[in-house]
Design a protein around this motif. Structure first.
Motif, PDB file in Angstrom:
ATOM      1  N   LEU A 313      52.888  56.117  39.118  1.00 41.53           N
ATOM      2  CA  LEU A 313      52.506  54.591  38.982  1.00 41.53           C
ATOM      3  C   LEU A 313      51.224  54.476  38.067  1.00 41.53           C
ATOM      4  N   PRO A 314      51.268  53.708  37.424  1.00 45.47           N
ATOM      5  CA  PRO A 314      49.525  53.545  36.901  1.00 45.47           C
ATOM      6  C   PRO A 314      48.954  52.664  37.941  1.00 45.47           C
ATOM      7  N   VAL A 315      48.328  52.725  37.638  1.00 42.14           N
ATOM      8  CA  VAL A 315      46.922  51.072  38.544  1.00 42.14           C
ATOM      9  C   VAL A 315      45.717  50.933  37.316  1.00 42.14           C
ATOM     10  N   LEU A 316      45.871  49.417  37.475  1.00 35.74           N
ATOM     11  CA  LEU A 316      45.637  48.774  36.524  1.00 35.74           C
ATOM     12  C   LEU A 316      44.426  47.832  37.510  1.00 35.74           C
ATOM     13  N   PRO A 317      43.569  47.897  36.435  1.00 38.09           N
ATOM     14  CA  PRO A 317      42.210  47.245  37.386  1.00 38.09           C
ATOM     15  C   PRO A 317      42.637  45.795  37.669  1.00 38.09           C
ATOM     16  N   ALA A 318      42.471  44.976  38.855  1.00 37.52           N
ATOM     17  CA  ALA A 318      43.221  43.408  38.996  1.00 37.52           C
ATOM     18  C   ALA A 318      41.618  42.681  38.642  1.00 37.52           C
ATOM     19  N   ALA A 319      41.474  43.268  37.030  1.00 38.05           N
ATOM     20  CA  ALA A 319      40.130  42.508  36.058  1.00 38.05           C
ATOM     21  C   ALA A 319      38.811  42.232  36.946  1.00 38.05           C
ATOM     22  N   VAL A 320      38.586  42.634  37.924  1.00 40.83           N
ATOM     23  CA  VAL A 320      36.851  42.847  38.781  1.00 40.83           C
ATOM     24  C   VAL A 320      36.848  44.654  38.677  1.00 40.83           C
ATOM     25  N   SER A 321      35.286  44.427  38.080  1.00 43.94           N
ATOM     26  CA  SER A 321      34.770  45.985  38.523  1.00 43.94           C
ATOM     27  C   SER A 321      35.161  46.414  39.556  1.00 43.94           C
ATOM     28  N   CYS A 322      34.279  47.343  39.599  1.00 42.26           N
ATOM     29  CA  CYS A 322      34.665  48.697  41.669  1.00 42.26           C
ATOM     30  C   CYS A 322      33.467  47.566  42.079  1.00 42.26           C
ATOM     31  N   GLN A 323      32.942  47.487  43.125  1.00 38.76           N
ATOM     32  CA  GLN A 323      32.102  46.359  43.747  1.00 38.76           C
ATOM     33  C   GLN A 323      31.042  47.767  44.330  1.00 38.76           C
ATOM     34  N   ASN A 324      31.009  48.783  43.344  1.00 41.32           N
ATOM     35  CA  ASN A 324      29.750  49.666  43.736  1.00 41.32           C
ATOM     36  C   ASN A 324      29.366  50.173  42.579  1.00 41.32           C
ATOM     37  N   SER A 325      29.307  49.149  41.615  1.00 41.26           N
ATOM     38  CA  SER A 325      29.265  49.597  40.295  1.00 41.26           C
ATOM     39  C   SER A 325      27.489  49.541  40.430  1.00 41.26           C
ATOM     40  N   GLY A 326      26.777  49.548  39.198  1.00 36.48           N
ATOM     41  CA  GLY A 326      25.327  49.834  39.130  1.00 36.48           C
ATOM     42  C   GLY A 326      25.136  50.770  40.085  1.00 36.48           C
ATOM     43  N   GLY A 327      25.885  51.484  40.414  1.00 31.78           N
ATOM     44  CA  GLY A 327      24.938  52.808  41.454  1.00 31.78           C
ATOM     45  C   GLY A 327      24.382  52.128  42.872  1.00 31.78           C
ATOM     46  N   THR A 328      25.415  51.536  43.688  1.00 30.04           N
ATOM     47  CA  THR A 328      25.477  50.641  44.670  1.00 30.04           C
ATOM     48  C   THR A 328      26.776  51.164  45.175  1.00 30.04           C
ATOM     49  N   GLU A 397      40.748  37.491  44.580  1.00 30.45           N
ATOM     50  CA  GLU A 397      42.083  37.324  44.599  1.00 30.45           C
ATOM     51  C   GLU A 397      41.958  35.941  43.676  1.00 30.45           C
ATOM     52  N   SER A 398      41.904  35.587  43.162  1.00 30.26           N
ATOM     53  CA  SER A 398      42.154  34.650  42.081  1.00 30.26           C
ATOM     54  C   SER A 398      42.930  34.744  41.151  1.00 30.26           C
ATOM     55  N   ARG A 399      41.690  36.703  40.365  1.00 31.78           N
ATOM     56  CA  ARG A 399      42.818  36.725  39.563  1.00 31.78           C
ATOM     57  C   ARG A 399      43.916  38.045  39.754  1.00 31.78           C
ATOM     58  N   PHE A 400      43.887  38.246  41.053  1.00 32.90           N
ATOM     59  CA  PHE A 400      45.049  38.866  41.705  1.00 32.90           C
ATOM     60  C   PHE A 400      45.949  38.063  41.105  1.00 32.90           C
ATOM     61  N   LYS A 401      46.008  36.962  42.295  1.00 31.76           N
ATOM     62  CA  LYS A 401      47.035  36.292  42.154  1.00 31.76           C
ATOM     63  C   LYS A 401      47.786  35.593  40.716  1.00 31.76           C
ATOM     64  N   MET A 402      46.523  35.794  39.874  1.00 28.34           N
ATOM     65  CA  MET A 402      47.463  35.573  38.674  1.00 28.34           C
ATOM     66  C   MET A 402      48.199  36.563  37.906  1.00 28.34           C
ATOM     67  N   ILE A 403      47.466  37.561  38.141  1.00 27.68           N
ATOM     68  CA  ILE A 403      48.429  38.323  37.600  1.00 27.68           C
ATOM     69  C   ILE A 403      49.592  38.794  38.556  1.00 27.68           C
ATOM     70  N   TYR A 404      49.731  38.959  40.094  1.00 29.09           N
ATOM     71  CA  TYR A 404      50.403  39.171  40.888  1.00 29.09           C
ATOM     72  C   TYR A 404      51.572  38.484  40.103  1.00 29.09           C
TER      73      TYR A 404
END
Length: 660
Positions: A313-328, A397-404
């Motif tokens: 079960l490989p999990v790939l990014p949905a063309a977005v980075s983690c919302q906690n990037s940059g120490g958040t 949402e827009s990027r997930f939709k395109m990939i899906y």
């Protein structure tokens, strides 16, 4: 459409069972046969957190083998980290790290070793020369009589060949394995040798000495035990891998959770960077604050799944980075970044290429690459995850939709798993499910970590889910802690996952591994060091459920006090073996409690069954120092058509019944 209010069809009318195994709502009446549930219900989640890969499951013994460590990963790190410059025998020379002519552009740093003068061995005890020393990950563990595969790339820079003395050395300077190699090319060339340990030692170092004067470049200095899991080259640490195999998981999720979408766009985990020869892979910073060689990459993950009979079960990014990037992390989640739209077609192709790489014929472009790596047959990929507990933003949402939609159009045979944020409720969970309904995503990934009481109070959560909508993958969950009470609370909850196995497709506890002294996340399933591992009560609960999966669920088999939330039970059947499997849980820490078992619907049962019980003090836990405080005990157990079972305090009991 609200997930909790839409009525199911007449054939799936929800029933309230007052005194039953489910003691709650079930999908359909089961007066004669069992309800079909997922055959993939219990699996494993692997993420390189807590040094789970490099220095852990991945059997590489050399740390910073390619001189790619960087201050961007840790301020005190640099390409020389974990390499000591040594000049025994009154020798002298110098070392430097260069980038002018690397082995491969993806692996830019290499070391240049210059031996200006080599002393005389007679003047001291030991080898003389100019060289480098690597202690591995807190010391290299070697065993007497076992063999270790050494490899490295070298390029001769001087006119004359350079003779290298290579050894495994104890702290007192004694060699316990050694070999000699001479350079033979002014181009990069791979050299290999086998080192055989003369004694067992747990803090050895690898020594590479230029024993003759000259200059050479070195890179990708690697040492593996021959005894990896299944004897695989570039393989896995045998004892840790076996612990996972012993769980008999239905699937393995990889390469992680937050590691997948990474700390910023440049840190997203890109699968193509992790296949092929290790000297051509792109190493990078780990989101958890260290380094990942990606030596344990997609090929190795798929191969391991195949080796233990688990679905990948490989999990790939949905063309977005983690919302906690940059120490958040946990401070509002403002760091999500999205790939530019003009890069999306290339990224979508990257996702499609993965499916071809895993399943395509050897005549296809990416199937040929899989075959070239040594696996011409398909890996039989069925599932692919897109996204990991992402913040549900318009960009996501827009990027997930395109990939899906691209995957669905080209590969309708692949089940795509979506995501619904990092919590069991709240804005992202609600938006994630609403979005999944709109797209008709077949499976949605939920994550949550919380205290044991939540699991007890919410054991009927999935009884309320709509059977005519998306299924659930509970991709990450755990109660906060590794005491027995945590594990038994999870067992209570897991009986509800079985009961709702018609809507819960998959579930995996997380995280999996934690290395002693290198732990960022403190609630984990397996704690380990370089020599041993400690199996938590949580591990044993997961193992007992996973190794005793069924594909049919039967209600009204085990009866208990409907008002007592400390009791839970399930009854499943494995149609492959015809075995009937009972799971009975008592979360009460002080009182043994009785449940009534009625097996009269099952014919031709053998009276001699097998019973396994996990029980003990509620606050007990296993540690690396005391590994056997809590372990399951298996014994013979005689059953009849009806009987009472008294579950010990704070316990999980599994009774496996053979049919005649």
């Amino acid at each position: 459409m609200n997930r909790f209010t839409k009525l199911a069809s007449f054939k799936k009318i929800i029933l309230l069972a007052g005194v039953a195994c489910s003691c709650a709502l079930v999908a359909q009446s089961q007066t004669t046969g069992g309800k079909k549930i997922s055959t993939d219900l219990f699996g494993l989640f692997f993420e390189d957190i807590n040094y789970a890969a490099d220095g852990g499951l991945y059997a590489e013994m050399v740390q910073n083998r390619s001189f790619e460590y960087s201050p961007a990963e840790r301020r005190e790190w640099n390409p020389f980290s974990y390499w000591e410059y040594i000049t025994p025998g009154y020798s002298y020379g110098k070392i430097s790290v260069e980038t002018n002519e690397p082995v491969h552009a993806n692996n830019p740093h290499y070391m240049v070793l210059t031996a200006e003068h080599v002393g005389h061995e007679e003047s001291f005890k030991g080898d003389a020369g100019v060289g480098i020393k690597n202690p591995g990950f807190e010391g290299m563990v070697v065993k007497a009589g076992e063999k270790y595969n050494l490899s490295f790339f070298a390029r001769q820079l001087s006119e004359k060949a350079v003779t290298l003395k290579i050894s495994l050395q104890k702290k007192d300077g004694k060699n316990i394995a050694e070999t000699n190699i001479s350079t033979a090319s002014k181009d990069w060339k791979k050299y290999t040798a086998t080192l055989t340990a003369s004694e067992t030692y747990d803090t050895a170092s690898l020594i590479i000495l230029a024993a003759t004067e000259g200059q050479l470049a070195l890179d990708v200095i690697s040492l593996f035990p021959q005894n990896t899991f299944k004897g695989r080259a570039n393989g896995l640490r045998a004892d840790l891998a076996q612990l996972l195999a012993d769980m008999h998981p239905a699937f393995i999720r990889f390469p992680g959770g937050c590691l997948t979408h990474g700390d910023g766009l440049d840190n997203m985990y890109r699968w193509k960077n992790t296949i092929g020869p290790i000297e051509q892979r792109v190493e990078q910073r780990n989101i958890w604050g260290y380094h990942q060689t990606v030596g344990l990459g997609y090929y190795e993950y798929f191969q391991f799944c195949e080796d233990i009979g688990a679905k990948p079960l490989p999990v790939l990014p949905a063309a977005v980075s983690c919302q906690n990037s940059g120490g958040t992390w946990r401070v509002g989640g403002t760091g999500q970044k999205a790939l530019p739209m003009d890069e999306m077609q290339d990224y979508i192709q990257e996702v499609l290429d993965l499916i071809e790489w895993a399943n395509g014929p050897v005549t296809s472009e990416w199937g040929a690459k899989r075959a070239a790596a040594g696996h011409p047959a398909s890996f039989n990929l069925e599932y692919i995850g897109i996204g990991n507990e992402d913040k549900i933003t318009p960009e996501f949402e827009s990027r997930f939709k395109m990939i899906y939609e691209a995957v669905k159009a080209k590969h309708p045979e692949i089940t795509v798993i979506g995501t619904a944020g990092p919590f069991h409720s709240g804005e992202d969970w609600e938006k994630g499910w609403q979005f999944a309904h709109q797209l008709q995503v077949p499976v949605v990934d939920e994550h949550y970590y919380t205290d044991p009481k939540w699991f007890i109070s919410n054991q009927y959560r999935y009884d309320k889910y709509n059977r005519d909508s998306s299924e659930v993958y509970l991709g990450e969950y755990a109660s906060w802690g590794n005491k027995l009470r945590n594990a038994i609370a999870e067992a209570v909850y897991m009986t509800s996952l079985e009961r709702n196995g018609d809507v819960v497709r998959m579930a995996s506890y997380a995280p999996l591994f934690a290395k002693d002294k290198f732990t960022q996340w403190t609630t984990d399933m397996i704690f380990f060091n370089n020599t041993t591992a400690s199996l938590t009560p949580n591990y044993y609960v997961q193992q007992l459920f996973s190794a005793n999966r069924g594909d049919l669920y039967f209600s009204n088999v085990i009866k208990k006090d409907a008002k007592d939330s400390s009791l839970a039970a399930s009854c499943v059947q494995d149609s492959k073996t015809s075995d009937i499997i009972l799971k009975l849980v008592n979360y009460d820490s002080a009182v043994a409690k009785t449940m009534k078992v009625d097996l009269s619907r099952f014919k031709k049962m053998q009276p001699a069954a097998e019973k396994t019980v996990l029980t003990g003090d509620a606050n007990a836990q296993n540690t690396l120092q005391e590994k056997n405080n809590i372990t399951p005990v298996t014994s013979a157990y005689n059953i009849s058509k009806t009987f009472n079972y008294t579950a010990p305090p704070m316990s999980l009991t599994v009774i496996r019944i053979k049919m005649k």
